[in-house]
Design an enzyme around this catalytic site. Sequence first.
Site, PDB file in Angstrom:
ATOM      1  N   ALA A 118      15.680  15.396  -9.481  1.00  0.00           N
ATOM      2  CA  ALA A 118      14.571  15.092  -8.572  1.00  0.00           C
ATOM      3  C   ALA A 118      14.987  14.119  -7.471  1.00  0.00           C
ATOM      4  CB  ALA A 118      13.391  14.504  -9.354  1.00  0.00           C
ATOM      5  N   ASN A 163      17.463  12.205 -17.605  1.00  0.00           N
ATOM      6  CA  ASN A 163      17.044  11.356 -16.498  1.00  0.00           C
ATOM      7  C   ASN A 163      15.564  11.575 -16.156  1.00  0.00           C
ATOM      8  OD1 ASN A 163      16.827   9.867 -14.073  1.00  0.00           O
ATOM      9  ND2 ASN A 163      18.996  10.156 -13.658  1.00  0.00           N
ATOM     10  N   ASP A 164      15.283  12.645 -15.434  1.00  0.00           N
ATOM     11  CA  ASP A 164      13.916  12.866 -14.951  1.00  0.00           C
ATOM     12  C   ASP A 164      12.902  12.995 -16.085  1.00  0.00           C
ATOM     13  OD1 ASP A 164      14.806  12.836 -12.309  1.00  0.00           O
ATOM     14  OD2 ASP A 164      15.251  14.983 -12.341  1.00  0.00           O
ATOM     15  N   VAL A 165      13.324  13.540 -17.233  1.00  0.00           N
ATOM     16  CA  VAL A 165      12.374  13.788 -18.322  1.00  0.00           C
ATOM     17  C   VAL A 165      11.952  12.512 -19.030  1.00  0.00           C
ATOM     18  CG1 VAL A 165      13.214  16.131 -18.696  1.00  0.00           C
ATOM     19  CG2 VAL A 165      14.238  14.244 -19.988  1.00  0.00           C
TER      20      VAL A 165
END
Length: 476
Positions: free
Chosen positions: A443, A403-405
């Site tokens: 996040a 997700n965040d990466v």
Amino acid sequence: MSLNVVTLLYLVASVFFIQALKGLSHPTTARRGNVFGMVGMALAAFTTAALIVKLADSKAAGMVYVFSGLLVGGTAGAIMAKRVEMTKMPELVAFMHSMIGLAAVCIAIAVVAEPSAFGISAKGSALLPIGNRIELFIGTFVGAITFSGSVIAFGKLSGKYKLRVFQGAPVTFSGQHTLNAILGLGMLGCGIWFAVTQDWTPFIILTIIAFILGVLIIIPIGGADMPVVVSMLNSYSGWAAAGIGFSLNNAMLIIAGSLVGSSGAILSYIMCKAMNRSFFNVILGGFGQDGGTVAGKQEQRPVKSGSSDDAAFMMSNAETVVIVPGYGLAVSRAQHALKELAHKLGEKGVNVRYAIHPVAGRMPGHMNVLLAEAEIPYDQVFEMEDINADFKQTDVVLVLGANDVVNPAAKTPGSAIFGMPILEAHQARTVIVNKRSMASGYAGLDNDLFYMDKTMMVFGDAKKVLEDMGKALDNL
């Protein structure tokens, strides 16, 4: 065994440890590095055991105690290593760090109680040289912080416990940093008091404060920062061992502890750069609050969704496919299904590669280990800086549980993750994302990648989705 032989064997063990670090620097040599590490540790452990037996008043009793400890500890470690699942590896690492910290504290207590037994003072004397007292103070507080901090990290990584401090979300309160500063100064004052007087009272107080600080330093850290936490605690455990090594005048502890401490610190710095975090905030325990990782109400936006059959058709007609694995892949234990899918794509002439973000998963290198377990060829696995430039020429990117990466919000000024280096999957011609739901990552942010016209969402458990994709490829 003479002291000259002990010193020589310690030197040989140190060379093995250095070779272990060198081997562990790349997946292709990691197995060899592990072998070097195991041989070095076995040599160091049995040399130390022989030295303890030599110094013991009763040789027979000394042998029983030492080898009983080796047997119990070795057996427990072997059983845990054999039973641990790949998804639980971060928790195991945190547990091991806690044991190193606790061992440092226990040794320090034993030295203060009976310094003559360790050859630090004259037999029958309870007085330690002031230099040793300072070293014991340092080793004790670093070890205690490592122990309690690692316990909290274990709970956060596990996610099984209901206590608030073990939850993945940061635990913050007003005046948190001020309290940490007061406790730190109090611990320093007790350390000076102990160094001057060798009184048990300040030693006990500083140890208790250090245990409390370990908890307070880790609780404000959220799940997104866990890779940095694991590497930082690894560094702390090394410095704790080195500090006790100075107190005991044990060259092996000093060398091994310094290697672990310095390599852990370097790894932490690399992790911080990969997440756009401040290294000094990590050391001070304040990095769980930087960047404002607070989840708000997500905006409801339409997304394109498709089936495993649709995804298989798109990938079979591509020339290049890049796969981005995330923690969701580990949770589903889908690495073997992924390898099978990639093999089928390769048979159809598709060039398949894997893109790894340094902080994907729950510990440094988690995704590399996961793919290695499935025996995915190392030459197909690329780090972020080596593959980011190729996304623009990539036909299909398959994102699995990440997700965040891969969140393009990292490119948007004002975003909570602005400046964080990401895998630029959004540059590809087509993106396929597999997730269980539209839930945000650690996040707490919506991922704009999921709402792009070029993106197709395939919802479901990663293992089942990948198996269905493989079956669909067989029919194409």
